[in-house]
Scaffold this active site. Structure first.
Site, mmCIF file in Angstrom:
data_model
loop_
_atom_site.group_PDB
_atom_site.id
_atom_site.type_symbol
_atom_site.label_atom_id
_atom_site.label_comp_id
_atom_site.label_asym_id
_atom_site.label_seq_id
_atom_site.Cartn_x
_atom_site.Cartn_y
_atom_site.Cartn_z
ATOM 1 C CG HIS A 187 27.306 25.417 -11.906
ATOM 2 N ND1 HIS A 187 26.274 25.899 -12.673
ATOM 3 C CD2 HIS A 187 26.953 24.149 -11.580
ATOM 4 C CE1 HIS A 187 25.336 24.973 -12.802
ATOM 5 N NE2 HIS A 187 25.727 23.905 -12.151
ATOM 6 C CB CYS A 188 26.872 25.256 -5.931
ATOM 7 S SG CYS A 188 26.973 24.178 -4.497
ATOM 8 N N PRO A 189 27.221 22.235 -7.742
ATOM 9 C CG PRO A 189 28.732 20.465 -7.779
ATOM 10 C CD PRO A 189 28.654 21.938 -7.649
#
Lengths: 454, 184
Positions: A187-189
């Protein structure tokens, strides 16, 4: 081990004769809702379901801002000087790279990463039946893993408690988005979304093009400063230095990330698998190589980046069928069983029985008495935490089996605010106190409160 | 028992769902979409094994075609990359084209083979590509999927729904024969 007697549900026993929709005046006024409006995961939808984002969009505005501001400064201050001293192609190249980066970023952020829709109650009941095929009435939690052979290698499939299904290989449940994502990478912020099967190529394009862009700007800024070293204009120099600092730090981190992902692409791995060391030889197993690799760097790259583009598995813009919407509307009038006990045994037997009895004796079209209780994190980011509970096969909807899933989510959503209850009929393994997830789920539900029987 | 049907949509109210059978994915060759051809026991009295296996094998072939990594998919991928993926906004991908073929095939199979036997296949695309579901019905009044709904999502199973005729007295016996899988 709990003394709870786990009773499984016979979907057919729960079906009741359908009530005519005409008796519900509010049904006619109900506008058809799109499925994204009743989507159970933690996502945000824009443009009527065309664009989706994670609810925790992270620092996407910051990412966009940094890119736009740095490029803006570059075009405003570097380009005039460099066009004059070097070549006109500098802003052209910069422009092309900038457009590509922005498009790739937006595509990564707004694309469905490969979210798997949650299992319908029928499917979940079927899985449950297969797990407990011995038919014994004694309580036994369903096994959480299933072993399969992929290319002659044993791979364990885990059961997802939120989505009520065995996760396909390479699928992982993102706790931030509360969805199972196929070929889950991370999950890439920065991008504000999960990176999975469907948007990995966009993410890879984004970081590669961003590496080129930051390296390019870095080089141009250094050239500019070098050529201007005797000019002595402090304002422009100050701006140059800001750009230099941003680019310097970006270049190393982005180049590093690009290098890492190039390695992953070449070996057909995901970040998730690499971090967990799923296929590492250190695990001790003799043949624990990656079963998905094609054993050729070019083929791995092509498969990951140039492979076919699978369609989105969640139907965002489809309509929730009107009979389910009607069922959802009338479901709010159903009295819910009390949630009196706080221990696990009651949850799984008493409430289940109450729910079944009430539904069978109810005068209304009984659909989905289980309001979905979103066990929202409450600070607990548990992957696989109990999501909306649905009773299996309770939503016959005049025999519309394939619409059960939407129905449950539809009525779950509509009642979320007014009623909070759990249908423990669907808590496949949660009553067991030995399962940490169950404990968390139990404690969550207790805090939410329940409707007492009048 | 094979009875004629005139309009499935008109007759659907006379049948009720009796049971559902799910056919799971076969992951033995990796994550490509392939369904198990193992014949479920609930369908033994309903349909011939060879017909069922043919259907599943054809479906598997279609999905293999959609997911094939070859010249056309490379071209599509490279073209998409060069145009900054804007081409996906105007062009239908090969996968989507094959999915439409699959939807048509399932529709045709339902009409010709499964509906006369009181069964209905749900397109895997509606179940997250997890299952192919077969709905079993006593009469031909099985629920007919709207064409526009079929080609939407992918599924992980083939779902087989078993319907029974509510009015018929024979329904109880047929339901009991298939209810074995749902009794607890």
């Amino acid at each position: 081990m709990t003394s709870c007697e786990y009773q499984q549900i016979d979907p057919r026993a729960l079906s009741v004769s359908p009530l005519s929709a005409q008796s519900l005046p509010e049904n006619k006024a109900q506008r058809p809702r799109r499925k994204w409006e009743v989507f159970p995961g933690k996502n945000r939808f824009f443009c009527n379901g065309r664009i989706m984002l994670s609810r925790q969009s992270g620092v996407l505005p910051l990412t966009l801002g940094l890119i736009v501001i740095t490029c803006g400064l570059f075009f405003a201050f570097d380009c005039p000087f460099l066009v004059e001293h070097l070549t006109v192609f500098i802003p052209v190249i910069g422009g092309v790279l900038f457009v590509f980066v922005i498009l790739a970023l937006l595509r990564t952020s707004f694309t469905d990463p490969g979210i798997l829709p949650r299992a319908t109650p029928d499917e979940a009941a079927d899985i449950e039946k297969q797990i407990d095929s011995s038919g014994s009435s004694s309580y036994r939690p369903p096994p959480r893993t299933k072993e399969i052979l992929i290319n002659q290698q044993v791979v364990k499939l885990k059961y997802c408690f939120t989505c009520k299904m065995f996760r396909p290989p390479r699928t992982s449940h993102c706790s931030l988005c509360d969805n199972c994502v196929e070929r889950f990478d991370h999950h890439c912020p920065w991008v504000g979304n999960c990176v999975g099967k469907r948007n990995y190529r966009f993410f890879y394009s984004f970081i590669i093009s961003l590496s080129f862009l930051t390296s390019f700007i870095f080089g141009c800024v250094i050239t500019h400063l070098t050529l201007r070293c005797h000019a002595g204009k402090s304002l422009i120099q100050a701006i140059q230095e800001i750009e230099l600092v941003i680019c310097f730090f970006s270049v190393w981190s982005i180049l590093g990330l690009s290098g890492f992902h190039t390695y992953l692409v070449a070996s057909n791995l995901t970040t998730n698998e690499d971090i967990k060391g799923s296929w590492s030889s250190k695990r001790g197993a003799e043949d624990s190589g990656n079963p998905y690799t094609y054993n050729s760097i070019i083929k791995n790259c092509c498969a990951t980046l140039c492979g076919p583009m699978p369609p989105s598995l969640i139907d965002r813009r489809g309509f929730v069928p009107p009979d389910e919407a009607a069922a959802a509307a009338c479901a709010s009038e159903i009295e819910l069983p009390p949630f009196t006990a706080k221990n696990d045994s009651n949850m799984c037997t008493q409430s289940t029985k109450d729910v079944l009895e009430r539904m069978l004796h109810s005068d209304f079209h009984v659909v989905c008495p289980a309001s979905s209780l979103k066990t929202s994190p409450l600070g607990l980011e548990v992957s696989g935490s109990m999501g909306p509970a649905r009773s299996p096969g309770v939503c016959p909807c005049r025999g519309h089996p394939e619409s059960v899933d939407s129905l449950c989510t539809a009525c779950g959503r509509s009642r979320k605010d007014s009623l909070h209850s759990i249908n423990p009929a669907f808590r496949l393994a949660s009553p067991s106190p030995s399962l940490p997830r169950a404990n968390l789920a139990v404690s969550d539900t207790q805090e939410e409160g329940f409707i007492p029987l009048p | 028992m094979a009875t004629e049907f005139h309009n499935l949509q008109e007759l659907r109210h006379s049948a009720s769902l009796a049971n559902k059978v799910f056919i799971q994915r076969d992951y033995s060759e990796g994550t490509t979409c392939k369904f198990q051809t193992k014949f479920p026991s609930e369908l033994e009295t309903r349909i011939e094994r060879s017909l069922f296996e043919d259907t599943v094998k054809t479906l598997n072939n279609y999905y293999a075609e959609a997911e094939k990594i070859g010249g056309q998919s490379y071209l599509e991928g490279c073209l998409a990359c060069v145009t900054a993926y804007l081409i996906f906004l105007c062009m239908e991908t090969r996968y989507e084209k094959v999915l439409k073929k699959i939807a048509k095939y399932i529709q045709e199979q339902n009409e010709k083979i499964y509906a006369p036997r009181g069964l209905l296949i749900t397109d895997p695309i509606e179940r997250g590509m997890r299952v192919v579901s077969l709905q079993q019905t006593e009469t031909l009044a099985c629920r007919y999927l709207q064409p526009e709904r079929v080609c939407l999502n992918c599924s992980l199973k083939i779902e087989i729904s078993i319907y029974e005729d509510r009015g018929s007295s024979g329904s109880s016996s047929s339901s009991s024969s298939v209810s074995g899988s749902t009794t607890r």
